[in-house]
Motif scaffolding. Structure first.
Motif, short mmCIF file in Angstrom:
data_model
loop_
_atom_site.label_atom_id
_atom_site.label_comp_id
_atom_site.label_asym_id
_atom_site.label_seq_id
_atom_site.Cartn_x
_atom_site.Cartn_y
_atom_site.Cartn_z
N SER A 124 0.83 -1.20 0.00
CA SER A 124 0.00 0.00 0.00
C SER A 124 0.86 1.25 0.00
CB SER A 124 -0.91 0.02 1.23
OG SER A 124 -0.13 0.14 2.42
N ASN A 125 0.21 2.39 -0.15
CA ASN A 125 0.89 3.69 -0.14
C ASN A 125 0.93 4.22 1.29
OD1 ASN A 125 0.18 7.02 -1.24
ND2 ASN A 125 2.16 6.01 -1.20
N GLY A 126 1.55 3.45 2.19
CA GLY A 126 1.62 3.84 3.59
C GLY A 126 0.48 3.22 4.39
N ALA A 127 0.64 3.21 5.71
CA ALA A 127 -0.34 2.55 6.58
C ALA A 127 -1.68 3.27 6.60
CB ALA A 127 0.21 2.43 8.00
N ALA A 128 -1.69 4.60 6.52
CA ALA A 128 -2.95 5.34 6.55
C ALA A 128 -3.80 5.04 5.32
CB ALA A 128 -2.69 6.84 6.67
N SER A 129 -3.15 4.98 4.15
CA SER A 129 -3.92 4.61 2.96
C SER A 129 -4.39 3.17 3.06
CB SER A 129 -3.07 4.80 1.69
OG SER A 129 -2.14 3.76 1.52
N LYS A 251 1.85 -12.31 14.14
CA LYS A 251 1.06 -12.50 15.36
C LYS A 251 -0.42 -12.14 15.20
CE LYS A 251 1.60 -9.68 18.91
NZ LYS A 251 2.22 -9.05 20.11
N TYR A 252 -0.72 -11.04 14.53
CA TYR A 252 -2.09 -10.54 14.51
C TYR A 252 -3.04 -11.45 13.74
CZ TYR A 252 0.44 -6.43 16.12
OH TYR A 252 1.26 -5.58 16.82
N VAL A 253 -2.56 -12.03 12.66
CA VAL A 253 -3.41 -12.98 11.92
C VAL A 253 -3.68 -14.21 12.77
CG1 VAL A 253 -3.48 -14.53 9.92
CG2 VAL A 253 -2.74 -12.17 9.63
N LYS A 254 -2.67 -14.66 13.52
CA LYS A 254 -2.86 -15.80 14.42
C LYS A 254 -3.90 -15.48 15.49
CE LYS A 254 1.88 -17.55 13.95
NZ LYS A 254 3.18 -17.76 14.66
N MET A 255 -4.00 -14.20 15.86
CA MET A 255 -4.94 -13.79 16.90
C MET A 255 -6.35 -13.57 16.36
SD MET A 255 -2.39 -11.11 18.88
CE MET A 255 -3.52 -10.62 20.18
N GLY A 256 -6.51 -13.72 15.05
CA GLY A 256 -7.85 -13.63 14.48
C GLY A 256 -8.09 -12.49 13.52
N ALA A 257 -7.09 -11.64 13.27
CA ALA A 257 -7.28 -10.52 12.35
C ALA A 257 -7.50 -11.03 10.93
CB ALA A 257 -6.06 -9.60 12.38
N ASP A 258 -8.39 -10.35 10.20
CA ASP A 258 -8.68 -10.72 8.81
C ASP A 258 -7.92 -9.86 7.81
OD1 ASP A 258 -10.88 -12.79 9.13
OD2 ASP A 258 -11.69 -11.13 10.31
N LEU A 259 -7.56 -8.64 8.21
CA LEU A 259 -6.83 -7.75 7.31
C LEU A 259 -6.02 -6.77 8.17
CD1 LEU A 259 -6.41 -7.11 4.31
CD2 LEU A 259 -8.34 -5.52 4.45
N VAL A 260 -4.70 -6.77 8.00
CA VAL A 260 -3.79 -6.00 8.85
C VAL A 260 -3.05 -4.96 8.02
CG1 VAL A 260 -1.83 -6.10 10.45
CG2 VAL A 260 -3.47 -8.01 10.35
N SER A 261 -2.92 -3.74 8.57
CA SER A 261 -2.17 -2.67 7.91
C SER A 261 -0.98 -2.28 8.77
CB SER A 261 -3.06 -1.44 7.69
OG SER A 261 -2.32 -0.38 7.10
N ILE A 262 0.23 -2.29 8.16
CA ILE A 262 1.47 -1.91 8.85
C ILE A 262 2.27 -0.99 7.93
CG2 ILE A 262 3.69 -2.78 9.71
CD1 ILE A 262 2.30 -5.27 10.68
N SER A 263 2.96 -0.04 8.51
CA SER A 263 3.78 0.89 7.73
C SER A 263 5.03 0.19 7.19
CB SER A 263 4.21 2.08 8.59
OG SER A 263 5.14 2.88 7.90
N LEU A 276 2.18 -2.26 4.08
CA LEU A 276 1.74 -3.59 3.67
C LEU A 276 0.41 -3.93 4.29
CD1 LEU A 276 3.68 -6.39 5.58
CD2 LEU A 276 4.01 -3.99 6.11
N LEU A 277 -0.42 -4.58 3.49
CA LEU A 277 -1.70 -5.12 3.93
C LEU A 277 -1.64 -6.63 3.73
CD1 LEU A 277 -4.04 -2.50 2.27
CD2 LEU A 277 -4.12 -3.07 4.69
#
Length: 430
Positions: A124-129, A251-263, A276-277
């Motif tokens: 992605s174009n940064g975490a906010a996008s 870690k977050y996907v293992k905890m149940g997240a379906d879509l994660v955004s990180i810078s 990245l998403l």
């Protein structure tokens, strides 16, 4: 003969220095101290206007921009982080060849999926996008009719549930895609029944925030995921600044997240405008459909081929690094800062490092009741306006605290930073 005034002599020297600087850039000079006859020597008074340190980068001097010492962490406002040289080299190589962006996005997603141990990924174009694309994906999916409707969401499932303690300025990114935020709980707690009662036929997702200094007395990600998934609702996570540690990439996907955004431009040290998403394949496919180069809501959040390659390179280098050695180096710098300040009366100084608030070992300064010096605001202001300007971490900290994050501070800057801190902390109001 009339002797020129000091002001006149300084002005003449400045003009001479400016002329020399322009000639240097035209000759692609890279050093303020020429050692080759092929490069013009600077005027004798050049030291009045340029110091031979990293704070006087010629490229910024050219545009009259003052470099700073960023001891506030990987804050976008202060430049984010120093992009890895491997990423910069890869970006230069990528710039010389043209490719199909759809093909590149797909292959980049495969790399991200492998590293994050998730079904799919996207640059992605940064975490906010990334938050905008998360909202677009859960509201419109990959349906072009719904995608073209955004950010108008009449008739669509457009509600995103979020805990009160997770509200923060960047959640406007969800609303930018047309989402309606439904807030549950209080600033101190959230009960399971509040989430269960908020889910209805218009619910598109439940948002969850991981960020330093966020209250952790509400529902946990596993609790949120269990409730949301039982009703067929996806969970979207914002963890923009939460790497390192590297384990958070999985870690977050293992905890149940379906879509994660990180810078990608913070701890990973990729291009500043990258992120990245990753997560569920259908949601990542929807992200890609809504994103550039497609002509939908995400078109303006373009990620160039150079940024994609630079980010992938940085990510691959990042996961191979010795995290323990990296943290030890940050801890050494934080301890050196602490040792230099610890004897100043009226304040407590210590090194802090944990998995929530201080993910990088940092120096925490706490002013106690015996402090008789200037206010925290005055100190921060003087540091920011001094020479060189210094920025510290103060957002989200109590009024009596400020922190020094060494993530972006190199060894040369460390000595200058300590000097500037002591100058301002020991300075009185008189």
């Amino acid at each position: 003969m009339h002797k020129p005034s000091t002001t006149t002599r300084l002005r003449r020297c400045y003009y001479a220095f400016e002329e020399w600087s322009t000639q240097q850039w035209r000759r692609k000079a890279i050093s303020p101290c020429p050692s080759s006859n092929a490069i013009l020597a600077p005027p004798k008074c050049w030291r009045l206007f340029m110091k031979p340190t990293s704070h006087q980068s010629p490229i910024y001097h050219k545009y009259h921009v003052r470099p700073i010492i960023n001891a506030a962490g990987s804050v976008t406002k202060f430049g984010g982080s120093r992009t890895r040289k491997e990423a910069l080299e890869a970006m230069e190589q990528a710039s010389k060849t043209l490719v199909d962006l759809a093909d590149l996005n797909e292959k980049a997603g495969e790399v991200i999926a492998r590293i994050t141990k998730s079904p799919a990924g996207f640059v992605s174009n940064g975490a906010a996008s990334g938050l905008i694309l998360q909202a677009a994906a859960v509201i419109a999916g990959a349906d072009p009719i719904k995608m073209a409707q955004l950010p108008q969401t009449k008739g669509l499932k457009n509600q995103i549930i979020i805990q009160t303690m997770h509200r923060f300025p960047y959640d406007q990114s969800y609303r930018a895609a047309g989402a309606e935020l439904v807030t549950i709980g209080s600033a101190r707690r959230t009960a399971t029944w509040e989430l269960e009662g908020a889910i209805n036929e218009r619910t598109a997702a439940v948002a969850f925030l991981f960020s330093p200094f966020t209250a952790r007395t509400g529902l946990t990600l596993p609790q949120v995921s269990e409730i949301a998934h039982s009703r067929g609702i996806p969970v979207i996570v914002d963890a923009a600044s939460m790497v390192p540690p590297r384990e958070n990439l999985t870690k977050y996907v293992k905890m149940g997240a379906d879509l994660v955004s990180i810078s990608g431009g913070k701890g990973i040290r990729g291009p500043q405008g990258s992120g990245l998403l990753f997560g569920r394949k259908d949601l990542v496919d929807a992200v890609s459909a809504n994103a550039s180069p497609n002509q939908f809501l995400g078109r303006g959040m373009k990620v160039s081929k150079e940024q994609i390659i630079g980010f992938l390179t940085a990510l691959e280098v990042f996961i191979q690094e010795d995290e323990e050695a990296e943290m030890n180096e940050y801890r050494r710098k934080a301890q050196q800062i602490t040792d230099a300040l610890i004897e100043i009366p009226g304040m407590a100084v210590s090194v802090k490092h944990d998995e929530h608030d201080f993910i990088i070992p940092s120096t925490l300064i706490t002013f106690d009741r015996s402090w008789t010096g200037r206010t925290k605001e005055d100190i921060l202001s003087s540091l920011a306006s001094g020479d060189p300007p210094v920025q510290l971490q103060s957002i989200f900290l109590p009024e009596d605290q400020m922190a020094v994050d060494p993530f972006n501070v190199d060894n040369e800057e460390l000595e200058v930073l300590i000097r500037r801190l002591r100058e301002e902390l020991l300075k009185s109001d008189l």
